[in-house]
Design a protein around this motif. Structure first.
Motif, PDB file in Angstrom:
ATOM      1  N   GLY B  94       0.819  -1.212   0.000  1.00 52.58           N
ATOM      2  CA  GLY B  94       0.000   0.000   0.000  1.00 52.58           C
ATOM      3  C   GLY B  94       0.847   1.253   0.000  1.00 52.58           C
ATOM      4  N   ALA B  95       1.907   1.257   0.819  1.00 50.40           N
ATOM      5  CA  ALA B  95       2.744   2.449   0.920  1.00 50.40           C
ATOM      6  C   ALA B  95       3.509   2.683  -0.378  1.00 50.40           C
ATOM      7  CB  ALA B  95       3.719   2.309   2.093  1.00 50.40           C
ATOM      8  N   LEU B  96       3.997   1.606  -0.963  1.00 52.74           N
ATOM      9  CA  LEU B  96       4.762   1.727  -2.206  1.00 52.74           C
ATOM     10  C   LEU B  96       3.866   2.271  -3.323  1.00 52.74           C
ATOM     11  CD1 LEU B  96       7.731   0.997  -2.567  1.00 52.74           C
ATOM     12  CD2 LEU B  96       6.981  -1.010  -3.853  1.00 52.74           C
ATOM     13  N   ALA B  97       2.678   1.674  -3.454  1.00 55.19           N
ATOM     14  CA  ALA B  97       1.741   2.138  -4.489  1.00 55.19           C
ATOM     15  C   ALA B  97       1.386   3.600  -4.242  1.00 55.19           C
ATOM     16  CB  ALA B  97       0.482   1.268  -4.480  1.00 55.19           C
ATOM     17  N   ALA B  98       1.170   3.946  -2.976  1.00 55.02           N
ATOM     18  CA  ALA B  98       0.785   5.324  -2.646  1.00 55.02           C
ATOM     19  C   ALA B  98       1.914   6.294  -2.931  1.00 55.02           C
ATOM     20  CB  ALA B  98       0.388   5.401  -1.171  1.00 55.02           C
ATOM     21  N   LEU B  99       3.153   5.866  -2.679  1.00 54.61           N
ATOM     22  CA  LEU B  99       4.297   6.735  -2.959  1.00 54.61           C
ATOM     23  C   LEU B  99       4.381   7.038  -4.450  1.00 54.61           C
ATOM     24  CD1 LEU B  99       7.181   5.344  -0.715  1.00 54.61           C
ATOM     25  CD2 LEU B  99       6.290   7.675  -0.758  1.00 54.61           C
ATOM     26  N   VAL B 100       4.285   5.968  -5.246  1.00 56.90           N
ATOM     27  CA  VAL B 100       4.365   6.151  -6.702  1.00 56.90           C
ATOM     28  C   VAL B 100       3.223   7.053  -7.172  1.00 56.90           C
ATOM     29  CG1 VAL B 100       4.219   4.981  -8.925  1.00 56.90           C
ATOM     30  CG2 VAL B 100       5.561   3.974  -7.069  1.00 56.90           C
ATOM     31  N   ALA B 101       2.000   6.735  -6.723  1.00 61.27           N
ATOM     32  CA  ALA B 101       0.840   7.519  -7.159  1.00 61.27           C
ATOM     33  C   ALA B 101       0.965   8.969  -6.687  1.00 61.27           C
ATOM     34  CB  ALA B 101      -0.451   6.904  -6.624  1.00 61.27           C
ATOM     35  N   GLY B 102       1.374   9.149  -5.452  1.00 57.27           N
ATOM     36  CA  GLY B 102       1.500  10.500  -4.900  1.00 57.27           C
ATOM     37  C   GLY B 102       2.506  11.326  -5.684  1.00 57.27           C
ATOM     38  N   THR B 151      -5.878  -0.863   1.451  1.00 60.77           N
ATOM     39  CA  THR B 151      -6.812   0.262   1.285  1.00 60.77           C
ATOM     40  C   THR B 151      -6.734   1.233   2.462  1.00 60.77           C
ATOM     41  OG1 THR B 151      -8.639  -0.876   2.368  1.00 60.77           O
ATOM     42  CG2 THR B 151      -8.453  -1.153  -0.012  1.00 60.77           C
ATOM     43  N   MET B 152      -6.419   0.701   3.646  1.00 60.82           N
ATOM     44  CA  MET B 152      -6.285   1.588   4.807  1.00 60.82           C
ATOM     45  C   MET B 152      -5.054   2.472   4.667  1.00 60.82           C
ATOM     46  SD  MET B 152      -8.752   0.923   6.925  1.00 60.82           S
ATOM     47  CE  MET B 152      -8.813   0.564   8.653  1.00 60.82           C
ATOM     48  N   VAL B 153      -3.952   1.862   4.235  1.00 56.30           N
ATOM     49  CA  VAL B 153      -2.668   2.564   4.190  1.00 56.30           C
ATOM     50  C   VAL B 153      -2.603   3.529   3.013  1.00 56.30           C
ATOM     51  CG1 VAL B 153      -0.196   2.197   3.781  1.00 56.30           C
ATOM     52  CG2 VAL B 153      -1.439   0.719   5.386  1.00 56.30           C
ATOM     53  N   PHE B 154      -3.122   3.084   1.878  1.00 54.97           N
ATOM     54  CA  PHE B 154      -2.892   3.811   0.625  1.00 54.97           C
ATOM     55  C   PHE B 154      -3.220   5.301   0.721  1.00 54.97           C
ATOM     56  CE2 PHE B 154      -4.135   5.531  -3.445  1.00 54.97           C
ATOM     57  CZ  PHE B 154      -3.068   5.167  -4.255  1.00 54.97           C
ATOM     58  N   PHE B 155      -4.423   5.611   1.163  1.00 55.67           N
ATOM     59  CA  PHE B 155      -4.860   7.009   1.081  1.00 55.67           C
ATOM     60  C   PHE B 155      -4.065   7.927   1.999  1.00 55.67           C
ATOM     61  CE2 PHE B 155      -8.340   4.690  -0.755  1.00 55.67           C
ATOM     62  CZ  PHE B 155      -8.597   5.442  -1.892  1.00 55.67           C
ATOM     63  N   ILE B 156      -3.738   7.411   3.163  1.00 57.05           N
ATOM     64  CA  ILE B 156      -2.973   8.250   4.096  1.00 57.05           C
ATOM     65  C   ILE B 156      -1.606   8.581   3.508  1.00 57.05           C
ATOM     66  CG2 ILE B 156      -1.995   8.370   6.405  1.00 57.05           C
ATOM     67  CD1 ILE B 156      -4.125   6.265   7.222  1.00 57.05           C
ATOM     68  N   VAL B 157      -0.922   7.563   3.021  1.00 55.31           N
ATOM     69  CA  VAL B 157       0.408   7.795   2.461  1.00 55.31           C
ATOM     70  C   VAL B 157       0.292   8.607   1.173  1.00 55.31           C
ATOM     71  CG1 VAL B 157       2.498   6.695   1.587  1.00 55.31           C
ATOM     72  CG2 VAL B 157       1.273   5.687   3.506  1.00 55.31           C
ATOM     73  N   PHE B 158      -0.710   8.285   0.371  1.00 51.96           N
ATOM     74  CA  PHE B 158      -0.885   8.991  -0.896  1.00 51.96           C
ATOM     75  C   PHE B 158      -1.057  10.496  -0.683  1.00 51.96           C
ATOM     76  CE2 PHE B 158      -3.859  10.951  -3.859  1.00 51.96           C
ATOM     77  CZ  PHE B 158      -3.143  10.851  -5.038  1.00 51.96           C
ATOM     78  N   TYR B 159      -1.987  10.877   0.177  1.00 53.89           N
ATOM     79  CA  TYR B 159      -2.262  12.306   0.344  1.00 53.89           C
ATOM     80  C   TYR B 159      -1.062  13.041   0.916  1.00 53.89           C
ATOM     81  CZ  TYR B 159      -7.071  12.211  -1.135  1.00 53.89           C
ATOM     82  OH  TYR B 159      -8.196  12.099  -1.908  1.00 53.89           O
ATOM     83  N   ASN B 160      -0.362  12.395   1.821  1.00 54.84           N
ATOM     84  CA  ASN B 160       0.822  13.057   2.392  1.00 54.84           C
ATOM     85  C   ASN B 160       1.927  13.202   1.359  1.00 54.84           C
ATOM     86  OD1 ASN B 160       0.758  13.685   5.457  1.00 54.84           O
ATOM     87  ND2 ASN B 160      -0.453  11.843   5.191  1.00 54.84           N
ATOM     88  N   THR B 161       2.132  12.146   0.554  1.00 56.53           N
ATOM     89  CA  THR B 161       3.158  12.229  -0.486  1.00 56.53           C
ATOM     90  C   THR B 161       2.799  13.322  -1.487  1.00 56.53           C
ATOM     91  OG1 THR B 161       3.463   9.862  -0.244  1.00 56.53           O
ATOM     92  CG2 THR B 161       4.448  10.887  -2.183  1.00 56.53           C
ATOM     93  N   SER B 167       4.047  20.824  -2.287  1.00 55.88           N
ATOM     94  CA  SER B 167       4.274  22.012  -1.474  1.00 55.88           C
ATOM     95  C   SER B 167       5.764  22.326  -1.290  1.00 55.88           C
ATOM     96  CB  SER B 167       3.598  21.839  -0.115  1.00 55.88           C
ATOM     97  OG  SER B 167       4.127  20.701   0.528  1.00 55.88           O
ATOM     98  N   VAL B 168       6.592  21.850  -2.212  1.00 51.75           N
ATOM     99  CA  VAL B 168       8.017  22.175  -2.119  1.00 51.75           C
ATOM    100  C   VAL B 168       8.182  23.681  -2.314  1.00 51.75           C
ATOM    101  CG1 VAL B 168      10.281  21.821  -3.137  1.00 51.75           C
ATOM    102  CG2 VAL B 168       8.676  19.923  -2.998  1.00 51.75           C
ATOM    103  N   ASP B 169       8.934  24.290  -1.438  1.00 58.81           N
ATOM    104  CA  ASP B 169       9.178  25.728  -1.498  1.00 58.81           C
ATOM    105  C   ASP B 169       9.679  26.129  -2.890  1.00 58.81           C
ATOM    106  OD1 ASP B 169      10.142  28.323  -1.231  1.00 58.81           O
ATOM    107  OD2 ASP B 169      10.750  28.005   0.843  1.00 58.81           O
ATOM    108  N   LEU B 198       6.778  15.106   5.081  1.00 57.97           N
ATOM    109  CA  LEU B 198       5.366  14.739   4.960  1.00 57.97           C
ATOM    110  C   LEU B 198       5.200  13.265   4.615  1.00 57.97           C
ATOM    111  CD1 LEU B 198       3.464  17.724   3.329  1.00 57.97           C
ATOM    112  CD2 LEU B 198       2.935  16.523   5.437  1.00 57.97           C
ATOM    113  N   ILE B 199       6.094  12.740   3.784  1.00 52.07           N
ATOM    114  CA  ILE B 199       6.004  11.323   3.433  1.00 52.07           C
ATOM    115  C   ILE B 199       6.191  10.471   4.687  1.00 52.07           C
ATOM    116  CG2 ILE B 199       7.131   9.447   2.173  1.00 52.07           C
ATOM    117  CD1 ILE B 199       7.744  11.462  -0.058  1.00 52.07           C
TER     118      ILE B 199
END
Lengths: 267, 282
Positions: B94-102, B151-161, B167-169, B198-199
């Motif tokens: 979930g985290a890996l998929a979310a990182l890539v998607a994010g 499904t629990m992990v994905f969205f949290i990691v995705f939105y933060n990524t 939001s990089v300066d 954030l990640i």
């Protein structure tokens, strides 16, 4: 008399505006300016006069929508010049140590590790930051960070260094020290500098020529040769008649523009 | 002059006295926490069976007995291993998929804009409600739990990524561009490090949810895992066994949190120390 120099930067009728229709704002209009190799140009103007717009175009982060910008006779986009950029606020990467920050431009150019270390350390030592190379930006004072910023912009020996009010946030004493250091380094490296400031005295004591800009839409009101020999004694330059004359003359020009800009700022 | 001296002296004494008192009289914080724990357990032990029916609130000693029993029998370890595996594998995928998607979404505003409504809808759906469906689709075994964890992990990691990348300066990006960095170099040397806080926060926040996902999956339908063990015990009105299972889950969550905080501090060495701690929602 100044020695004639090869033109490095040429602005010919450069304009830039933002927005469309009724909201269209002309930031700068009809800028004509030639900057010679090794010259230090300082730019003063009221706030909102398009100084940053000018700098962004020189940094090739933005393009004029009319007129032409050339470096060494070639259009800006094609010209083979390297540019150093010192921002108003310190922009050292907080996740890198001071040394790694200064090495950064060399790193992305593929300079071997030993060489980039040597070059970065040499410059850091010149601005009195030896011994702090392994500190993170947050462990340094504001003045030290800004010196790191300047060193990072100089370490790859760019053809042009752009400075956007680099000392604006510093206290008076720190600023004086940094101005002196900057003058020494520039004299030695013969770097071409475009230095933006809101401080008229700073503009005169650092610049070979001072450009005064008008209130928005920003255009060039006048350009004056400073004509004070280098190296300048920054501690006593204020007592020179030439300096005092320039302050009076340029302030008269600038004041009108500041007053013109002020109602716009207030509204 | 005199007044200034007195004020100065008073300031000094004010600063010194409480510090000295602390040093003389107080135990270290951890010892105080431990003492409080001992007191609480003793009170609980005394109440259970006297003021409260041990059927509802078994004594700590009874819970320890139940724990020891399932540990000796080996069921505890087998179930613990199952739950940890489900959590870990689901979290990693979930985290890996979310990182890539994010990162992809963060880099291309167009894709983000088109897919945004779908993501909002999916994220708004209570994932727990999907659990029975996952059982139908993926069976009562390992897979349905892993999917639920994902499904629990994905969205949290995705939105933060996504937020981190977006939001990089801008100043950092401008400076790097002018210094001559290529798009790839900017991504690797500016965007990724700048997005890391954030990640890491997303990863930290998502782990308790990963554990929740695994346990809920096991509650709904399963034949192994800590959730299964807890459900089995409660079905037979074995409150001591239930609480033993809950205790193990608590320990697992705390351990994960400790490890994560340690890793986070390593990765984010350049950030000022923060007192912020992961909120554990278990």
């Amino acid at each position: 008399m100044s020695i004639p120099r090869e033109p490095l930067i040429e602005l010919v009728g450069v304009s830039r505006s933002f927005g469309r229709g009724a909201g269209r704002v002309v930031a700068v209009r009809d800028l004509d300016l030639t900057v010679g190799e090794g010259e230090i140009i300082t730019v003063v103007g009221p706030s909102g006069c398009g100084k940053s717009t000018l700098l962004n175009m020189l940094a090739r982060l933005d393009e004029p929508d009319a007129g032409e910008l050339r470096f060494r006779g070639r259009p800006a986009a094609e010209a083979d010049v390297e540019i150093g950029y010192v921002t108003q606020s310190d922009s050292l990467f907080p996740w890198r140590t001071l040394l790694a920050n200064v090495e950064y431009p060399l790193e992305i150019r593929g300079v071997p590790k030993a060489e980039r270390r040597e070059r970065a350390m040499a410059l850091l030592a010149r601005v009195g930051l030896a011994g702090f190379e392994n500190h993170l930006p947050r462990q340094l004072s504001g003045g030290m960070r800004q010196r790191g910023n300047i060193v990072r912009a100089l370490v790859y020996e760019p053809d042009i260094v752009l400075m956007d009010e680099p000392f604006g946030a510093l206290d008076a004493q720190t600023r004086l020290l940094q101005q002196r250091q900057l003058q020494d380094i520039c004299a030695e490296e013969r770097t071409t500098v475009v230095f933006i400031t809101h401080d008229l005295q700073e503009a005169i004591l650092l610049g070979d020529r001072v450009v005064v800009m008008t209130a928005r839409p920003g255009s060039i009101k006048l350009v004056r040769e400073v004509g004070i020999d280098r190296p300048r004694d920054l501690d006593h330059i204020h007592e020179q008649p030439r300096f005092q004359h320039l302050v009076t003359e340029l302030w008269d020009a600038l004041r009108d523009e500041v007053l013109r800009a002020a109602p716009a700022v207030a509204s | 002059m005199t007044r200034a001296t007195t004020t100065a002296r008073r300031t000094v004494t004010l600063q010194q006295r409480p510090a000295a008192r602390v040093r003389r009289r107080r135990l270290p914080v951890w010892a105080q926490s431990l003492a409080l724990l001992v007191v609480l357990l003793a009170v609980w032990e005394a109440f259970s069976g006297r003021l409260v029916d041990p059927f509802y609130l078994p004594a700590p000693s009874a819970i320890a007995d139940a724990l020891a029993e399932s540990a000796v029998a080996g069921t505890l370890w087998a179930n613990l291993w199952t739950t940890v595996q489900e959590t870990a594998i689901g979290f990693l995928i979930g985290a890996l998929a979310a990182l890539v998607a994010g990162i992809v979404f963060g880099r291309s505003p167009r894709v983000a804009a088109v897919l945004d409504p779908f993501l909002v809808a999916l994220n708004a759906t209570p994932r727990v409600a999907l659990a029975p469906l996952f059982v139908v689709w993926f069976g009562i075994g390992f897979l349905s739990k892993v999917i639920l964890v994902i499904t629990m992990v994905f969205f949290i990691v995705f939105y933060n990524t996504f937020q981190g990348v977006r939001s990089v300066d801008a100043t950092y990006l401008r400076v790097a561009t002018v210094m001559g960095a290529s798009q790839r170099q900017i991504f690797r040397t500016v965007i990724l490090p700048a997005a890391t806080p954030l990640i890491v926060l997303g990863l930290k926040l998502s782990i308790p949810f990963a554990l929740i996902g695994a346990v809920i999956g096991e509650f709904i339908a399963s034949s192994a895992g800590l959730g299964y063990q807890i459900k089995l015990a409660s079905n037979t009105y074995d409150t001591a066994g239930t609480m033993a299972g809950i205790f193990v889950l608590m320990v697992v969550a705390v351990l994960i949190d400790l490890v994560l905080n340690r890793i986070a501090r390593r990765v984010l060495f350049w950030q000022p120390e923060s007192t912020e701690r992961t909120t554990n929602t278990l």
